[in-house]
Design a protein around this motif. Sequence first.
Motif, short mmCIF file in Angstrom:
data_model
loop_
_atom_site.label_atom_id
_atom_site.label_comp_id
_atom_site.label_asym_id
_atom_site.label_seq_id
_atom_site.Cartn_x
_atom_site.Cartn_y
_atom_site.Cartn_z
N GLU A 256 30.15 65.84 36.92
CA GLU A 256 28.84 65.24 37.33
C GLU A 256 27.82 66.24 37.41
N GLY A 257 27.83 67.50 37.29
CA GLY A 257 26.84 68.56 37.25
C GLY A 257 26.54 69.11 38.63
N LEU A 258 27.39 68.48 39.64
CA LEU A 258 27.48 68.86 41.10
C LEU A 258 27.67 70.28 41.50
N SER B 66 25.67 73.38 42.35
CA SER B 66 24.16 73.42 41.29
C SER B 66 23.22 72.96 42.22
N THR C 246 21.59 70.16 41.46
CA THR C 246 21.90 68.81 41.73
C THR C 246 22.92 68.56 42.80
N GLU D 199 21.27 68.61 46.32
CA GLU D 199 20.51 67.54 46.52
C GLU D 199 21.63 66.46 46.84
N SER D 200 22.57 66.35 46.23
CA SER D 200 23.72 65.31 46.58
C SER D 200 24.10 65.68 47.86
#
Lengths: 239, 112
Positions: free
Chosen positions: B58-60, B80, B82, B85-86
């Motif tokens: 998911e790129g997290l 990351s 992202t 942010e998550s």
Amino acid sequence: MGTKTVCQLDDLVDSWKQRARECESLRSNDILELEQHLRDSVDSLSTTGLDIQESFIVALHRIGNTDQLGIEFNKTNGGFVWSRRIFWMVGGYILLMLARLTIDAFVDAFQLVVNSLGLTPKLAAILGASLTVAIWLGLLRLMCSTASGSSAYLRTRIPDFSRWSAIWLSASILLVYVVAYASKLTSHFVMFRSLGTNDFSQMAIINAYFEAAWSPLLFLILVLTAASLKRRVFHPSTA
Amino acid sequence: MISKELVAASSRPLILAILSKGEDYGYSIIQQVRELSDNKIEWTEGMLYPVLHRLEKEGLIVATWKESDSGRKRKYYRLSATGGESLRREREQWFAVHTTLGKLWGRRLCVN
């Protein structure tokens, strides 16, 4: 940790890795990552007074059994699982083509030797046919014992080859044979009934030319497909 | 002991929160969760990895293979942008649940 205990741990980890490799949804990198986890866990448990064997049993229990792990990893590795299945299916068909060519050439050479020994052509033909059947049955037996998990011969010699590889490889060969022969028998039967003898033989000749041209092309396509899948199977992107 | 469902639901914010402190690897993440929760949160350890791989997809989080001090090859994970942010969104949601339960049950129960 002494040399003896290190060797003992290596043996235990190796036998676990063998079991993990049988799990279809675990990639080689996943197994490596889980192996490091097991070793870290054993290191930490062995400082509490447990010996290597006991530490390993506890570490194994904590990490979960390979069936459970397989189910969880399958959720994220679905694409990889199918790449690997198709790779071995395509590989199975390539191997079948190569095996047919090799066995035919070998049996021809065998018959040539038998003929030169002065045996009757009939006896030479029977010996040649028996040899062909014996080789194919031997290969079938090897594949069945690999698929059932009782033979480690292919698994230890071919990288990434598991009993699942043998199952998918055999499944593709069986599928190709059943579909190809059923369609061939049906179409020949229908054509033989509806066409005249001359038309039928003319068609058979054209078909033979087409097959001679198509077979190498099909072989090339299959090799290219296997090569492109090989990258996904042996070098997962997360490496 | 905390129920399986709650353990599963809290695994994402826990992993993201631990990685927000810096790069880390699977075994160490599990040890930290065990210590921080006083052994109340117990994961089947192998199950952590599919969650880490999903977060990676998911790129997290971002993963890199490195050699550890002991010479072993280990996969390290880091948060990351992202992922950061998550984590912020997860924090808001978990605090909302925490605050609501705090109002219903009284402050002491929630703090303990």
